[in-house]
Design an enzyme around this catalytic site. Structure first.
Site, PDB file in Angstrom:
ATOM      1  CB  ALA A  68      43.335  54.362  73.708  1.00 15.17           C
ATOM      2  N   GLY A 111      47.907  52.273  73.748  1.00 13.35           N
ATOM      3  CA  GLY A 111      47.840  52.671  72.346  1.00 13.35           C
ATOM      4  C   GLY A 111      49.087  53.417  71.875  1.00 13.35           C
ATOM      5  CD  GLU A 114      47.733  48.639  71.327  1.00 13.81           C
ATOM      6  OE1 GLU A 114      47.126  49.620  71.830  1.00 13.81           O
ATOM      7  OE2 GLU A 114      47.191  47.549  71.108  1.00 13.81           O
ATOM      8  CD  GLU A 134      46.568  48.390  76.440  1.00 13.54           C
ATOM      9  OE1 GLU A 134      47.450  47.742  77.050  1.00 13.54           O
ATOM     10  OE2 GLU A 134      46.780  48.950  75.348  1.00 13.54           O
TER      11      GLU A 134
END
Ligand code: HXC
Length: 260
Positions: A68, A111, A114, A134
């Site tokens: 992300a 992300g 993911e 993260e």
């Protein structure tokens, strides 16, 4: 181009294959809100198109996606994250019924990992690096990583990855069951396209039901999952493509599916 951060093309060799390429090279394809909105919008539009039988999602050679977008998230506060339901739109990618293939080269972190796990088939280049780092940023996965990684590779490795932030190379990811196959980086795109073309050559409703049945394994008990599968299996005998597929086998010719 209708999109800023992604490229959407049809495979010139097979119009039933759509290819979505993440295209923010300056940020290693970091997933900001624009990327999310564009990937989800494109995937949903392609999902609605009966002419599309498989969707491939890929990045660059260096990065599938390095996570992300940290710079975009950095200044946000809790009420804003909650009120905007930050990243929840990604769930809609998991609701897409058309089969999806992730072709991962380079970094698939946070992300990015993911996003790859939201896809149905995960092919990795030998350069791929997976992880959920993260925790090193003071957060935890937010696009389903703690759940999908644990289901994919089990508690032992998922805990280690999520708690230490260490990454896995392609070999470890394959041995752990996260990816279906590793291919040399230079062959990743061609190999993923070949897989996507194969899937796109199947009857679309049948492929959709196969996907739905496999995904059901993550949502229900064994007995209910088997019952669900059997209902779909029986239902397929109402399709023209079951008649065609079985006739083609018997007549020793390739099937011509009509997606009905
Ligand atoms: C924003 C990023 C980024 C990210 C890289 N960049 N990753 N920007 N968000 N996730 C930017 C860098 O700032 C840099 O911009 C450019 O991309 C190139 O990256 P470098 O770091 O210079 O490249 P390199 O030295 O090769 O290192 C690659 C890397 C490293 C190891 C992948 O970039 C890295 O550790 N990135 C962060 C990985 C990460 O923590 N991902 C998880 C994110 S959190 P400039 O402008 O300097 O050139 C997450 C949370 C999910 O995903 C859900 C939470 C709610």
């Amino acid at each position: 181009a209708p999109y800023e951060t992604i490229l959407v093309e049809r495979d010139p060799e097979n119009e039933r294959v759509a290819v979505l390429t993440l295209n923010r090279p300056e940020a290693l394809n970091a997933l900001n809100l624009t990327v999310m909105d564009e990937v989800v919008a494109a995937a949903e539009a392609l999902d609605r198109d009966p002419g599309v039988g498989c969707l491939m999602i890929t990045g660059s050679e260096r990065a599938f996606a390095a996570g992300a977008d940290i710079k975009e998230m950095r200044p946000r506060g809790y009420p804003e994250m909650y009120l905007t339901d930050w990243f929840t739109a990604w769930d809609r990618l998991g609701q897409v019924r058309t089969p999806t293939v992730a072709a991962v080269s380079g970094y698939a972190l946070g992300g990015g990992c993911e996003l790859a796990m939201l896809c149905d088939i995960l092919l990795a280049a030998d350069t791929a690096v997976f992880g959920q780092p993260e925790i090193k940023l003071g957060v935890i996965p937010g696009i389903g990583g703690s759940q999908r990684l644990t289901r994919a590779i089990g508690k032992a490795k998922a805990m280690e990855l999520c708690l230490t932030g260490r990454t896995m190379d392609a070999g470890e990811a394959e041995r752990a069951g996260l990816v279906s196959r590793i291919v040399p980086a230079g062959e990743l795109r061609a190999e993923a396209l070949a897989v996507a073309r194969t899937v796109a050559g199947m009857s679309k409703p049948v492929a959709m039901m196969a996907k739905e049945a496999v995904n059901r394994a993550f949502e229900t008990s064994l007995a209910e999952g088997v019952r669900f599968e059997r209902r779909l299996f029986h239902a397929l005998f109402a399709t023209a493509d079951q008649k065609e597929g079985m006739a083609a086998f018997t007549e020793k010719r390739p099937p011509e599916f009509t997606h009905h």
